[in-house]
Design a protein around this motif. Structure first.
Motif, mmCIF file in Angstrom:
data_model
loop_
_atom_site.group_PDB
_atom_site.id
_atom_site.type_symbol
_atom_site.label_atom_id
_atom_site.label_comp_id
_atom_site.label_asym_id
_atom_site.label_seq_id
_atom_site.Cartn_x
_atom_site.Cartn_y
_atom_site.Cartn_z
ATOM 1 N N ASP A 56 0.843 -1.200 0.000
ATOM 2 C CA ASP A 56 0.000 0.000 0.000
ATOM 3 C C ASP A 56 0.871 1.241 0.000
ATOM 4 N N PHE A 57 0.507 2.221 -0.811
ATOM 5 C CA PHE A 57 1.146 3.531 -0.823
ATOM 6 C C PHE A 57 0.101 4.518 -0.324
ATOM 7 N N SER A 58 0.398 5.180 0.799
ATOM 8 C CA SER A 58 -0.567 6.116 1.378
ATOM 9 C C SER A 58 0.170 7.204 2.137
ATOM 10 N N GLY A 59 -0.582 8.065 2.797
ATOM 11 C CA GLY A 59 0.003 9.117 3.621
ATOM 12 C C GLY A 59 0.792 8.568 4.795
ATOM 13 N N GLU A 60 0.603 7.298 5.107
ATOM 14 C CA GLU A 60 1.352 6.651 6.191
ATOM 15 C C GLU A 60 2.717 6.172 5.711
ATOM 16 N N GLY A 61 2.905 6.072 4.403
ATOM 17 C CA GLY A 61 4.143 5.555 3.838
ATOM 18 C C GLY A 61 3.872 4.259 3.097
ATOM 19 N N ILE A 62 4.938 3.505 2.834
ATOM 20 C CA ILE A 62 4.804 2.215 2.161
ATOM 21 C C ILE A 62 4.562 1.148 3.228
ATOM 22 N N VAL A 63 3.511 0.353 3.027
ATOM 23 C CA VAL A 63 3.169 -0.702 3.986
ATOM 24 C C VAL A 63 3.108 -2.034 3.243
ATOM 25 N N PHE A 64 3.820 -3.045 3.771
ATOM 26 C CA PHE A 64 3.827 -4.393 3.200
ATOM 27 C C PHE A 64 2.878 -5.266 4.019
ATOM 28 N N ILE A 65 1.899 -5.897 3.359
ATOM 29 C CA ILE A 65 0.915 -6.728 4.061
ATOM 30 C C ILE A 65 0.954 -8.120 3.459
ATOM 31 N N PRO A 66 1.153 -9.203 4.178
ATOM 32 C CA PRO A 66 1.379 -9.305 5.607
ATOM 33 C C PRO A 66 2.806 -9.017 6.028
ATOM 34 N N SER A 67 3.787 -9.101 5.100
ATOM 35 C CA SER A 67 5.171 -8.775 5.449
ATOM 36 C C SER A 67 5.934 -8.471 4.155
ATOM 37 N N ARG A 68 7.242 -8.258 4.275
ATOM 38 C CA ARG A 68 8.105 -7.943 3.125
ATOM 39 C C ARG A 68 8.660 -9.199 2.469
ATOM 40 N N CYS A 69 8.116 -10.361 2.756
ATOM 41 C CA CYS A 69 8.674 -11.635 2.301
ATOM 42 C C CYS A 69 7.762 -12.288 1.271
ATOM 43 N N LEU A 70 8.256 -12.454 0.034
ATOM 44 C CA LEU A 70 7.478 -13.029 -1.064
ATOM 45 C C LEU A 70 8.210 -14.251 -1.595
ATOM 46 N N GLU A 71 7.460 -15.317 -1.885
ATOM 47 C CA GLU A 71 8.094 -16.496 -2.464
ATOM 48 C C GLU A 71 8.323 -16.288 -3.956
ATOM 49 N N VAL A 72 9.298 -16.996 -4.516
ATOM 50 C CA VAL A 72 9.597 -16.901 -5.943
ATOM 51 C C VAL A 72 8.357 -17.320 -6.721
ATOM 52 N N GLY A 73 7.990 -16.519 -7.715
ATOM 53 C CA GLY A 73 6.785 -16.787 -8.499
ATOM 54 C C GLY A 73 5.533 -16.220 -7.857
ATOM 55 N N GLY A 74 5.711 -15.534 -6.735
ATOM 56 C CA GLY A 74 4.570 -14.942 -6.036
ATOM 57 C C GLY A 74 4.159 -13.615 -6.649
ATOM 58 N N THR A 75 2.991 -13.140 -6.246
ATOM 59 C CA THR A 75 2.411 -11.921 -6.801
ATOM 60 C C THR A 75 2.465 -10.785 -5.792
ATOM 61 N N VAL A 76 2.830 -9.615 -6.288
ATOM 62 C CA VAL A 76 2.758 -8.397 -5.480
ATOM 63 C C VAL A 76 1.635 -7.548 -6.045
ATOM 64 N N ARG A 77 0.743 -7.116 -5.174
ATOM 65 C CA ARG A 77 -0.338 -6.204 -5.579
ATOM 66 C C ARG A 77 0.027 -4.818 -5.070
ATOM 67 N N PHE A 78 0.267 -3.900 -6.001
ATOM 68 C CA PHE A 78 0.584 -2.508 -5.674
ATOM 69 C C PHE A 78 -0.738 -1.738 -5.617
ATOM 70 N N ILE A 79 -1.017 -1.083 -4.489
ATOM 71 C CA ILE A 79 -2.266 -0.331 -4.327
ATOM 72 C C ILE A 79 -1.941 1.107 -3.952
ATOM 73 N N ASN A 80 -2.468 2.045 -4.712
ATOM 74 C CA ASN A 80 -2.259 3.472 -4.445
ATOM 75 C C ASN A 80 -3.448 4.021 -3.666
ATOM 76 N N LEU A 81 -3.226 4.362 -2.415
ATOM 77 C CA LEU A 81 -4.258 4.962 -1.569
ATOM 78 C C LEU A 81 -4.026 6.460 -1.411
ATOM 79 N N CYS A 82 -3.132 7.008 -2.214
ATOM 80 C CA CYS A 82 -2.802 8.431 -2.158
ATOM 81 C C CYS A 82 -3.890 9.252 -2.853
ATOM 82 N N GLU A 83 -3.838 10.552 -2.629
ATOM 83 C CA GLU A 83 -4.837 11.444 -3.199
ATOM 84 C C GLU A 83 -4.553 11.803 -4.657
#
Length: 167
Positions: free
Chosen positions: A72-99
């Protein structure tokens, strides 16, 4: 002396006098407020500005990895949910919560890429190569604090997703 040179000379004197008067007012105001004279010198940098910035903290080494990570990108900063750890071949969903729209850049073992996320927009990317990736909100999202515009994603193989992580 011709008339043009005389006018230029007089204009130059007037502008120099104006600069000197403004500088004198600035110095006097600073001295009356108890500010040190050395701090008023134009172009001087403070001690804090000369200190080196602390290095970007890399995440602690991951013990297990998720198949999906949301960033998530927001006024709070960059937040990784559930953590910063992704398995090879995994998917990252980038979400812009900014104005406003935000340019996100990704540097790492895979070729560099950038994403222009529209306001309240999202996009998915699959990461197929192990390594550390620097995720940065390069432009946009002015409400995001500058010290939280960069984060590190670790992509690797491991014992599998943690319990409760997305399949």
């Amino acid at each position: 002396m011709n008339q043009r040179a005389e006018l230029r000379s007089h204009a130059s004197e007037v502008s120099q006098r104006g600069v000197r008067q403004a500088l004198a007012r600035l110095l006097m105001t600073g001295l009356l407020l108890g500010l040190p004279f050395a701090g008023l010198v134009v172009g001087a940098t403070s001690e804090a500005a000369q200190e080196a910035l602390p290095p970007d903290p890399a995440p602690t080494r991951c013990k297990s990895y998720h198949h999906e990570v949301v960033i998530d990108f927001s006024g709070e900063g960059i937040v990784f949910i559930p953590s910063r750890c992704l398995e090879v071949g995994g998917t990252v969903r980038f979400i812009n919560l900014c104005e406003e729209e935000t340019l996100v850049t990704v540097h790492g073992p895979e070729p560099y890429f950038g994403l222009l996320l529209p306001r309240e927009g999202k996009t998915d990317r699959v990461f197929k190569t192990e390594g550390s990736y620097i995720i940065k909100a390069a432009e946009g999202c002015p409400e995001m604090p500058h010290d939280s515009r960069t984060g590190t994603l670790e992509v690797a193989t491991g014992p599998g997703p943690e319990e409760g992580a997305s399949p």
